[in-house]
Design an enzyme around this catalytic site. Structure first.
Site, PDB file in Angstrom:
ATOM      1  N   HIS A 159     -46.394 -63.274 -46.762  1.00  0.00           N
ATOM      2  CA  HIS A 159     -46.872 -62.010 -46.181  1.00  0.00           C
ATOM      3  C   HIS A 159     -48.412 -61.988 -46.148  1.00  0.00           C
ATOM      4  CE1 HIS A 159     -47.453 -57.694 -45.788  1.00  0.00           C
ATOM      5  NE2 HIS A 159     -46.177 -57.397 -45.977  1.00  0.00           N
ATOM      6  N   GLU A 259     -47.059 -62.719 -40.851  1.00  0.00           N
ATOM      7  CA  GLU A 259     -46.148 -63.120 -41.921  1.00  0.00           C
ATOM      8  C   GLU A 259     -45.110 -64.117 -41.415  1.00  0.00           C
ATOM      9  OE1 GLU A 259     -44.589 -59.363 -43.452  1.00  0.00           O
ATOM     10  OE2 GLU A 259     -46.387 -58.378 -42.722  1.00  0.00           O
TER      11      GLU A 259
HETATM   12  O1  LIG Z   1     -46.091 -51.769 -49.019  1.00  0.00           O
HETATM   13  P1  LIG Z   1     -45.371 -53.105 -49.031  1.00  0.00           P
HETATM   14  O2  LIG Z   1     -44.075 -53.066 -49.799  1.00  0.00           O
HETATM   15  O3  LIG Z   1     -46.290 -54.196 -49.516  1.00  0.00           O
HETATM   16  O4  LIG Z   1     -45.008 -53.433 -47.519  1.00  0.00           O
HETATM   17  C1  LIG Z   1     -46.001 -53.542 -46.564  1.00  0.00           C
HETATM   18  C2  LIG Z   1     -45.414 -53.867 -45.184  1.00  0.00           C
HETATM   19  O5  LIG Z   1     -44.822 -55.139 -45.229  1.00  0.00           O
HETATM   20  C3  LIG Z   1     -44.289 -55.656 -43.976  1.00  0.00           C
HETATM   21  O6  LIG Z   1     -45.296 -55.988 -43.106  1.00  0.00           O
HETATM   22  C4  LIG Z   1     -43.315 -54.675 -43.348  1.00  0.00           C
HETATM   23  O7  LIG Z   1     -42.963 -55.088 -42.034  1.00  0.00           O
HETATM   24  C5  LIG Z   1     -43.888 -53.270 -43.320  1.00  0.00           C
HETATM   25  O8  LIG Z   1     -42.874 -52.373 -42.869  1.00  0.00           O
HETATM   26  C6  LIG Z   1     -44.379 -52.881 -44.704  1.00  0.00           C
HETATM   27  O9  LIG Z   1     -44.889 -51.557 -44.677  1.00  0.00           O
END
Ligand SMILES: O=P(O)(O)OC[C@H]1O[C@H](O)[C@H](O)[C@@H](O)[C@@H]1O
Length: 279
Positions: A159, A259
């Site tokens: 990510h 990601e």
């Molecule tokens: O806040 P987190 O759990 O780190 O997630 C952060 C982000 O991760 C990814 O990119 C998902 O597609 C998003 O929907 C999410 O908001």
């Protein structure tokens, strides 16, 4: 000595975080043992590729906001396939807030590499023990490779938060024309293969290419992917950014997440990798 692997305590404002520092020639990288999270990659002195939130924290089970978090064995909220008893579990799996172990390291003129491992016997959908391995290699590029040989349902994402200087300078390409838009919750067909970001973006691009590039005010970066079946692009934009306690209100101006993900829920072994190379 221009090649080195050193255990260090602290990175940026996370002064008590156990980390590994890698050096190969003029290139450096820092990996946190908490989450096996790459926090810094500098292909040359002063050129930082990754964004780390100045409000990131690693205490009280928090996932570190920035660098390259590892999402495993599920991506996003856990579906029934991963959480059959519907217990309370975190977003993006169980490994972002665990301490991983350094199991091996190698230093040579061709590069420096470390292997980090985590054993889990508390997966909600599997009663056995699963062993997750992250290999990190630094030479004229930075490679991350995540693998788990267990034949179980497992999703994963590397990510990555990429630093872009200003978000209006960022372009990600080539991206498939069809994507799942998580903001509007719809399937979109858009002929534009180069993505510029000027609003909240949360998109799953299935069957994305193995070679992407990110251009921004900070330079051009090659993002090579393997073992994936999708690429997720995310920027929370203003409103969501201001609601996140571990991100400054204007934080969304400084990064884009690209990601490398494997999102199938078929019960297969997993090996997914991302290689970063300045262009
Ligand atoms: O806040 P987190 O759990 O780190 O997630 C952060 C982000 O991760 C990814 O990119 C998902 O597609 C998003 O929907 C999410 O908001």
């Amino acid at each position: 000595m221009t090649e080195a692997i050193t255990l260090v305590t602290g990175f940026a404002h996370l002064t008590d975080l156990p980390c590994i520092s890698l050096r190969h020639g003029n290139a450096t990288a820092v990996i946190s043992l908490y989450g096996a999270q790459l926090l810094s990659y500098q292909p040359s002195a002063g050129r930082e590729v990754l964004w780390l939130s100045p409000q990131a924290s690693w205490h009280n089970g928090t996932a570190i906001r920035g660098g390259v978090p590892i999402c495993w064995p599920w991506f996003g909220p856990a579906t029934k396939a991963f959480n059959p008893d519907n217990i309370v579990v975190p977003n993006h799996g169980l490994v972002r807030n665990r301490l991983w172990q350094l199991v091996s390291k190698q230093v040579s003129n061709n590069g420096v590499s470390v292997n980090l491992q985590l054993e889990l016997n508390d997966l909600p959908h599997y009663s056995g023990t699963a062993r997750l391995l992250l290999s990190v290699t630094l030479n004229d590029s930075l490679s991350l490779s995540l693998s788990c040989h267990s034949q179980i349902a497992q999703q994963a994402a590397l990510h990555s938060y990429f630093k872009v200087g200003t978000i209006d300078s960022a372009v990600v390409r080539p991206l498939p024309s069809v994507y799942q838009d998580k903001v509007s919750n719809s399937l979109v067909n858009d002929a534009e293969v180069a993505l510029k970001i000027s609003t909240e973006v949360d998109r799953i691009y299935p069957q994305s290419a193995s070679q992407l590039r990110l251009d921004s005010a900070l330079g051009a970066l090659g993002i090579n992917q393997a073992g994936h079946d999708a690429t997720v692009v995310w920027n929370p934009w203003q409103v969501k950014s201001s609601k996140m306690t571990d991100m400054p209100a204007e934080g969304y101006q400084q990064f884009v997440c690209v990601e490398t993900a494997r999102l199938t829920t078929n019960a297969n072994a997993l090996s997914v990798s991302q290689q970063l190379k300045p262009l």
